[in-house]
Write an enzyme that holds these catalytic residues in place. Structure first.
Site, PDB file in Angstrom:
ATOM      1  N   ASP A  55       0.833  -1.214   0.000  1.00 40.05           N
ATOM      2  CA  ASP A  55       0.000   0.000   0.000  1.00 40.05           C
ATOM      3  C   ASP A  55       0.859   1.253   0.000  1.00 40.05           C
ATOM      4  O   ASP A  55       1.615   1.495   0.937  1.00 40.05           O
ATOM      5  CB  ASP A  55      -0.886  -0.014   1.252  1.00 40.05           C
ATOM      6  CG  ASP A  55      -1.802   1.196   1.329  1.00 40.05           C
ATOM      7  OD1 ASP A  55      -2.741   1.282   0.515  1.00 40.05           O
ATOM      8  OD2 ASP A  55      -1.575   2.070   2.190  1.00 40.05           O
ATOM      9  N   TYR A  92       2.871  10.082  -0.548  1.00 38.75           N
ATOM     10  CA  TYR A  92       3.872   9.569   0.395  1.00 38.75           C
ATOM     11  C   TYR A  92       5.284   9.980  -0.040  1.00 38.75           C
ATOM     12  O   TYR A  92       5.656   9.839  -1.202  1.00 38.75           O
ATOM     13  CB  TYR A  92       3.810   8.043   0.526  1.00 38.75           C
ATOM     14  CG  TYR A  92       2.589   7.522   1.255  1.00 38.75           C
ATOM     15  CD1 TYR A  92       1.651   8.383   1.828  1.00 38.75           C
ATOM     16  CD2 TYR A  92       2.359   6.162   1.367  1.00 38.75           C
ATOM     17  CE1 TYR A  92       0.534   7.898   2.476  1.00 38.75           C
ATOM     18  CE2 TYR A  92       1.241   5.667   2.021  1.00 38.75           C
ATOM     19  CZ  TYR A  92       0.328   6.544   2.569  1.00 38.75           C
ATOM     20  OH  TYR A  92      -0.781   6.050   3.210  1.00 38.75           O
ATOM     21  N   HIS A 132      -7.781   8.849  -1.512  1.00 40.82           N
ATOM     22  CA  HIS A 132      -7.049   8.921  -0.237  1.00 40.82           C
ATOM     23  C   HIS A 132      -7.907   9.534   0.872  1.00 40.82           C
ATOM     24  O   HIS A 132      -7.937   9.034   1.998  1.00 40.82           O
ATOM     25  CB  HIS A 132      -5.768   9.731  -0.441  1.00 40.82           C
ATOM     26  CG  HIS A 132      -4.697   9.434   0.557  1.00 40.82           C
ATOM     27  ND1 HIS A 132      -3.367   9.575   0.282  1.00 40.82           N
ATOM     28  CD2 HIS A 132      -4.750   8.996   1.838  1.00 40.82           C
ATOM     29  CE1 HIS A 132      -2.649   9.241   1.349  1.00 40.82           C
ATOM     30  NE2 HIS A 132      -3.476   8.889   2.304  1.00 40.82           N
ATOM     31  N   LEU A 185      -0.654  -0.251  14.676  1.00 40.33           N
ATOM     32  CA  LEU A 185       0.082  -0.094  15.950  1.00 40.33           C
ATOM     33  C   LEU A 185       0.014   1.365  16.400  1.00 40.33           C
ATOM     34  O   LEU A 185       0.889   1.829  17.143  1.00 40.33           O
ATOM     35  CB  LEU A 185       1.545  -0.532  15.781  1.00 40.33           C
ATOM     36  CG  LEU A 185       1.758  -1.935  15.216  1.00 40.33           C
ATOM     37  CD1 LEU A 185       3.247  -2.236  15.055  1.00 40.33           C
ATOM     38  CD2 LEU A 185       1.098  -2.981  16.125  1.00 40.33           C
ATOM     39  N   GLY A 226       3.612  -0.746   9.051  1.00 39.13           N
ATOM     40  CA  GLY A 226       4.437   0.307   8.458  1.00 39.13           C
ATOM     41  C   GLY A 226       5.900   0.283   8.853  1.00 39.13           C
ATOM     42  O   GLY A 226       6.629   1.220   8.560  1.00 39.13           O
ATOM     43  N   ARG A 277      11.226  -6.879  11.886  1.00 37.82           N
ATOM     44  CA  ARG A 277       9.847  -6.652  12.357  1.00 37.82           C
ATOM     45  C   ARG A 277       8.820  -7.046  11.297  1.00 37.82           C
ATOM     46  O   ARG A 277       7.733  -7.502  11.627  1.00 37.82           O
ATOM     47  CB  ARG A 277       9.679  -5.190  12.762  1.00 37.82           C
ATOM     48  CG  ARG A 277      10.428  -4.894  14.046  1.00 37.82           C
ATOM     49  CD  ARG A 277      10.519  -3.421  14.305  1.00 37.82           C
ATOM     50  NE  ARG A 277      11.183  -3.175  15.567  1.00 37.82           N
ATOM     51  CZ  ARG A 277      11.620  -1.994  15.948  1.00 37.82           C
ATOM     52  NH1 ARG A 277      11.473  -0.943  15.151  1.00 37.82           N
ATOM     53  NH2 ARG A 277      12.208  -1.848  17.112  1.00 37.82           N
TER      54      ARG A 277
HETATM   55  N1  NAP Z   1      -5.043   6.034   4.370  1.00 34.52           N
HETATM   56  C1  NAP Z   1      -4.417   6.835   5.176  1.00 34.52           C
HETATM   57  O1  NAP Z   1      -4.782   8.011   5.348  1.00 34.52           O
HETATM   58  C2  NAP Z   1      -3.209   6.337   5.897  1.00 34.52           C
HETATM   59  C3  NAP Z   1      -2.642   7.077   6.947  1.00 34.52           C
HETATM   60  C4  NAP Z   1      -1.544   6.547   7.606  1.00 34.52           C
HETATM   61  C5  NAP Z   1      -1.038   5.291   7.224  1.00 34.52           C
HETATM   62  N2  NAP Z   1      -1.601   4.615   6.182  1.00 34.52           N
HETATM   63  C6  NAP Z   1      -1.101   3.299   5.748  1.00 34.52           C
HETATM   64  O2  NAP Z   1      -0.841   2.498   6.881  1.00 34.52           O
HETATM   65  C7  NAP Z   1       0.510   2.059   6.835  1.00 34.52           C
HETATM   66  C8  NAP Z   1       1.026   1.834   8.227  1.00 34.52           C
HETATM   67  O3  NAP Z   1       1.011   3.048   8.960  1.00 34.52           O
HETATM   68  P1  NAP Z   1       2.049   3.243  10.133  1.00 34.52           P
HETATM   69  O4  NAP Z   1       3.429   3.224   9.601  1.00 34.52           O
HETATM   70  O5  NAP Z   1       1.603   4.393  10.943  1.00 34.52           O
HETATM   71  O6  NAP Z   1       1.770   1.846  10.917  1.00 34.52           O
HETATM   72  P2  NAP Z   1       2.107   1.198  12.294  1.00 34.52           P
HETATM   73  O7  NAP Z   1       2.479  -0.200  11.929  1.00 34.52           O
HETATM   74  O8  NAP Z   1       0.976   1.469  13.221  1.00 34.52           O
HETATM   75  O9  NAP Z   1       3.375   1.963  12.893  1.00 34.52           O
HETATM   76  C9  NAP Z   1       4.645   1.801  12.344  1.00 34.52           C
HETATM   77  C10 NAP Z   1       5.652   2.456  13.258  1.00 34.52           C
HETATM   78  O10 NAP Z   1       5.815   1.640  14.406  1.00 34.52           O
HETATM   79  C11 NAP Z   1       7.205   1.487  14.655  1.00 34.52           C
HETATM   80  N3  NAP Z   1       7.546   0.243  15.347  1.00 34.52           N
HETATM   81  C12 NAP Z   1       8.321   0.170  16.445  1.00 34.52           C
HETATM   82  N4  NAP Z   1       8.454  -1.075  16.864  1.00 34.52           N
HETATM   83  C13 NAP Z   1       7.777  -1.855  16.013  1.00 34.52           C
HETATM   84  C14 NAP Z   1       7.564  -3.263  15.932  1.00 34.52           C
HETATM   85  N5  NAP Z   1       8.057  -4.132  16.833  1.00 34.52           N
HETATM   86  N6  NAP Z   1       6.831  -3.733  14.912  1.00 34.52           N
HETATM   87  C15 NAP Z   1       6.316  -2.886  14.015  1.00 34.52           C
HETATM   88  N7  NAP Z   1       6.476  -1.528  14.050  1.00 34.52           N
HETATM   89  C16 NAP Z   1       7.208  -1.021  15.041  1.00 34.52           C
HETATM   90  C17 NAP Z   1       7.824   1.531  13.283  1.00 34.52           C
HETATM   91  O11 NAP Z   1       9.177   1.907  13.436  1.00 34.52           O
HETATM   92  P3  NAP Z   1      10.323   1.050  12.692  1.00 34.52           P
HETATM   93  O12 NAP Z   1      10.236   1.382  11.255  1.00 34.52           O
HETATM   94  O13 NAP Z   1      11.568   1.582  13.346  1.00 34.52           O
HETATM   95  O14 NAP Z   1      10.077  -0.389  13.004  1.00 34.52           O
HETATM   96  C18 NAP Z   1       7.006   2.607  12.606  1.00 34.52           C
HETATM   97  O15 NAP Z   1       7.514   3.891  12.898  1.00 34.52           O
HETATM   98  C19 NAP Z   1       1.228   3.152   6.048  1.00 34.52           C
HETATM   99  O16 NAP Z   1       2.456   2.735   5.508  1.00 34.52           O
HETATM  100  C20 NAP Z   1       0.212   3.420   4.971  1.00 34.52           C
HETATM  101  O17 NAP Z   1       0.272   2.421   3.984  1.00 34.52           O
HETATM  102  C21 NAP Z   1      -2.681   5.111   5.532  1.00 34.52           C
END
Ligand code: NAP
Length: 303
Positions: A51, A56, A129, A213, A267, A273
């Site tokens: 995704d 982005y 989006h 998360l 993400g 991870r």
């Molecule tokens: N539609 C929308 O408006 C929208 C908005 C936001 C996001 N999204 C989608 O959702 C996806 C995920 O969002 P997100 O990145 O906020 O998701 P998330 O999985 O909730 O959070 C990821 C963050 O958690 C950290 N983290 C720390 N320890 C971790 C562990 N043990 N396992 C996994 N993560 C850990 C990661 O850091 P590290 O990289 O250091 O592990 C990263 O900074 C995005 O890439 C995008 O595709 C969509």
């Protein structure tokens, strides 16, 4: 661990994906080798829905609109076999400074630009989006129908739409919307209670849960500052001990426990991870476990 026999269909479409998806919001920079390793790790782990979004690269960590798509495009040019293994999802409609435009010209332009950056001929899942309330849904529907007829996109989804907005767009389309993408996690529960996940069930759409998360607030070892996140993290830790797993695995299992069949979009940028995410598939949360997390998030008992 590779996932086999565990695939999910996106809505009523022919697209099949793994039970956990990989998101590229934080996928920025010029290191194509490292980027390729992350994508390969995700695909090997069965995270076959990838995704991304046109915007982005600009709103998290990167420097330019389109940066994450460009980086993924370089990975796909380097390893064309990855394209066949993934369901490629992107999004359009956020234009910094506007900030939303889902009018026909903007949608068509965004699709062409994403195809160029991604170095591919077709986008498997093209998502709005965020809602642009100044575009009549019939105009958006016509533009999407044209792109689908041209083969530039295969399926359509929405993101950050409420149930009424999703229904309205659906009313002007002759094919079913495949997915909707709300924020949904053990900390951000709205989608389970505001009708969005219920709507997905009623229309046979697949929910893709963003920030499962809570953007890292519920990640292992993190001590979140805000009280609600602290309570949820602590409850996740209790459950992780009981189930013999990690906080992250329980947080992902929470999202997948809802009967709408949500697919969490992870993400992390860490390959270890990414590979560990499948631990969540072994966690069977009871009804009481699930509601205990709701109580922790709300900070008060359920009636
Ligand atoms: N539609 C929308 O408006 C929208 C908005 C936001 C996001 N999204 C989608 O959702 C996806 C995920 O969002 P997100 O990145 O906020 O998701 P998330 O999985 O909730 O959070 C990821 C963050 O958690 C950290 N983290 C720390 N320890 C971790 C562990 N043990 N396992 C996994 N993560 C850990 C990661 O850091 P590290 O990289 O250091 O592990 C990263 O900074 C995005 O890439 C995008 O595709 C969509």
């Amino acid at each position: 661990m590779k996932i086999t026999g565990n695939s999910r269909r996106l809505g009523q479409s022919a697209l099949e994906v793994g039970p956990i998806a990989y998101g590229l919001w934080r996928f920025v920079g010029n290191d194509v080798k490292a980027a390729r390793t992350r994508i390969e790790t995700a695909l090997d782990a069965g995270m076959t829905l990838i995704d991304v979004a046109a915007v982005y690269g600009l709103d998290w960590g990167g420097n330019a609109f389109g940066e994450s798509e460009t980086l993924l495009g370089k990975v796909l040019a380097d390893a064309p076999e990855f394209r066949r293994k993934m369901v490629l999802a992107t999004k359009f409609g956020i234009i910094p400074g506007v900030p939303y435009d889902s009018g026909a010209a903007a949608v068509t332009r965004s699709c062409e630009e994403s195809l160029t950056r991604l170095q591919t001929d077709t986008i498997d899942l093209f998502q709005v989006h965020r809602p642009d309330v100044l575009t009549h849904p019939s105009e958006l529907a016509e533009a999407l129908t044209r792109l689908k007829a041209q083969g530039k996109i295969r399926e359509v989804g929405v993101s950050n739409y409420n149930a009424r907005q999703t229904l309205l767009l659906q009313q002007f389309l002759s094919f079913p919307l495949a997915t909707l993408q709300p924020e949904f996690s053990a900390l951000n529960l709205e989608a389970a209670f505001d009708g969005v996940l219920d709507f997905a069930i009623s229309r046979h759409m697949t929910p893709l849960a963003w920030s499962p998360l809570a953007g890292g607030k519920l990640a292992d070892g993190v001590s979140p500052a805000e009280p609600a996140a602290r309570r949820v993290a602590s409850k996740l830790d209790d459950l992780a001990r009981q189930h013999g797993t990690t906080r992250v695995a329980v947080a992902l299992a929470f999202v997948m426990r809802h009967p709408a069949g949500a697919i969490p979009i992870m993400g992390t940028q860490s390959t270890a991870r990414i590979a560990a995410a499948n631990d969540a598939l072994r966690v069977n949360l009871s009804r009481a476990d699930w509601y205990a997390l709701v109580v922790a998030a709300r900070g008060e008992p359920l009636p």
